[in-house]
Scaffold this motif. Sequence first.
Motif, PDB file in Angstrom:
ATOM      1  N   ALA A 119      38.495  42.611  45.993  1.00  0.00           N
ATOM      2  CA  ALA A 119      38.143  44.014  45.788  1.00  0.00           C
ATOM      3  C   ALA A 119      36.749  44.210  46.356  1.00  0.00           C
ATOM      4  O   ALA A 119      35.773  43.623  45.863  1.00  0.00           O
ATOM      5  N   VAL A 120      36.637  45.004  47.406  1.00  0.00           N
ATOM      6  CA  VAL A 120      35.385  45.089  48.152  1.00  0.00           C
ATOM      7  C   VAL A 120      34.240  45.573  47.270  1.00  0.00           C
ATOM      8  O   VAL A 120      33.140  44.995  47.274  1.00  0.00           O
ATOM      9  N   GLY A 121      34.453  46.648  46.498  1.00  0.00           N
ATOM     10  CA  GLY A 121      33.381  47.189  45.681  1.00  0.00           C
ATOM     11  C   GLY A 121      32.875  46.192  44.659  1.00  0.00           C
ATOM     12  O   GLY A 121      31.660  45.989  44.507  1.00  0.00           O
ATOM     13  N   ASP A 122      33.784  45.541  43.942  1.00  0.00           N
ATOM     14  CA  ASP A 122      33.393  44.559  42.938  1.00  0.00           C
ATOM     15  C   ASP A 122      32.709  43.359  43.577  1.00  0.00           C
ATOM     16  O   ASP A 122      31.706  42.833  43.062  1.00  0.00           O
ATOM     17  N   GLU A 138      37.281  52.084  45.594  1.00  0.00           N
ATOM     18  CA  GLU A 138      37.583  50.659  45.559  1.00  0.00           C
ATOM     19  C   GLU A 138      38.817  50.368  46.416  1.00  0.00           C
ATOM     20  O   GLU A 138      39.777  51.145  46.429  1.00  0.00           O
ATOM     21  N   THR A 139      38.784  49.252  47.135  1.00  0.00           N
ATOM     22  CA  THR A 139      39.886  48.865  48.004  1.00  0.00           C
ATOM     23  C   THR A 139      40.018  47.355  47.991  1.00  0.00           C
ATOM     24  O   THR A 139      39.015  46.635  47.986  1.00  0.00           O
ATOM     25  N   VAL A 140      41.239  46.865  47.998  1.00  0.00           N
ATOM     26  CA  VAL A 140      41.512  45.437  48.084  1.00  0.00           C
ATOM     27  C   VAL A 140      41.893  45.100  49.527  1.00  0.00           C
ATOM     28  O   VAL A 140      42.787  45.727  50.107  1.00  0.00           O
ATOM     29  N   VAL A 141      41.171  44.154  50.120  1.00  0.00           N
ATOM     30  CA  VAL A 141      41.447  43.750  51.495  1.00  0.00           C
ATOM     31  C   VAL A 141      41.599  42.245  51.549  1.00  0.00           C
ATOM     32  O   VAL A 141      41.109  41.520  50.668  1.00  0.00           O
TER      33      VAL A 141
END
Length: 409
Positions: A273-276, A296-299
């Motif tokens: 999770a980029v933000g976390d 928030e986005t998961v990459v």
Amino acid sequence: MSLRWRITLAIALVSTLVALALSLTVHFAYAYRQAEQARQLQTQRLELALEEYDRTGQPGLRSQLNDPKLPDRLREAASEGGTAAMVTQTPQGAVVWAALSTTGGDTLSLRSSYQPQLDDRASLDRVLLMGAAALIATGTGAGVVIGARLSRRLRHAAAAAARVADGDYSTRVSAAVGGRSRDEAAELAQAVDAMSSALQNRLQAERQVTADIAHELRTPLTGLTTAAELLPEGRSTELVRGRIAVLRDLVEDVLEVARLDTATELPELSDIAVGDFVTRRVATYSSEPEVRVATETVVATDPRRLERVLANLVSNAYNHGRPPVVVEVDGPRVRVRDHGPGFPDEVLAEGPGRFRKGSGGGHGLGLTIAVGQARVLGARLSFTNADADGGAVAVLELPVSEGEDAPGR
């Protein structure tokens, strides 16, 4: 206008000029020949009419004596002796004349219509017009084919050269151009291939030298580090240990640049999770920047390499800019901004350069490593300056594959 259409336009223009020149040449040559034959035939008929007039005293073959409609110029020419003929235009149409002086001083003339010849010429002009149209159409079609083929080959060459510029030195422009013709495009492709091979060999040699030097420095550097630990505590010892630490970081950075230059590095992907991730990593810095997570986005990316890019960008912001440093996360996009003087013009125009130092010290490899690691991640790293209140802005855009969470979802 592309080269394809330039070639097509040039061939179409040449075809038009050739068709026009040929049509005009044939038209005027045929018109001259028609007029000459009509005058000769009218002269022969008038001579026969003169024989009839001398024998009977009456004009024959529809000839007339002292015709008032006879053009003055023709009358004057006949009065000088011999037979004169000409074609004139009258309200009733084109007429071919012939005139001569009799033994009595009168003028015997013969007039006939010239319209059949004009009709024949009009038929010829229509044929010439259709032929010219066919020639122009054929030339234009040939121009389209030739231009398209050359343009396609040059576009393939440009695409192959772009791949070479991106680091794919196995690409050969001559193979992309194709064909067996030994024309200028093939010569250009061979020249680019030769230049690419020479550049590849030179870069490979430089990279090898850089890697060898950095690697060889590790052994004496390890010895210096061990020796520095044995020195008695004091100001001088602290200075020596500090310089050794700087040298150690420099050697590690040079080795990292050398590895990135080989273009063989591969990422070890994990879902994050980029933000976390950014929030937790930034919290470990001594001068903690402000973090703002909009989406928030998961990459799928390499956490170690992403952390390296993030650390270098934040360190560059503190070393060469001014607080506050703000890290903004919007989906797969990470934006690092400071409020200093901004990036130099050469960085904005050419990108980061090795050992290009700023006013904040360092050895000028931080942004270069960040760009190289971003390339391994398949991400895009761009550098701009803020327009509002100044400051440098670095934007990292991570790739998002199909099926992953996108911003706003």
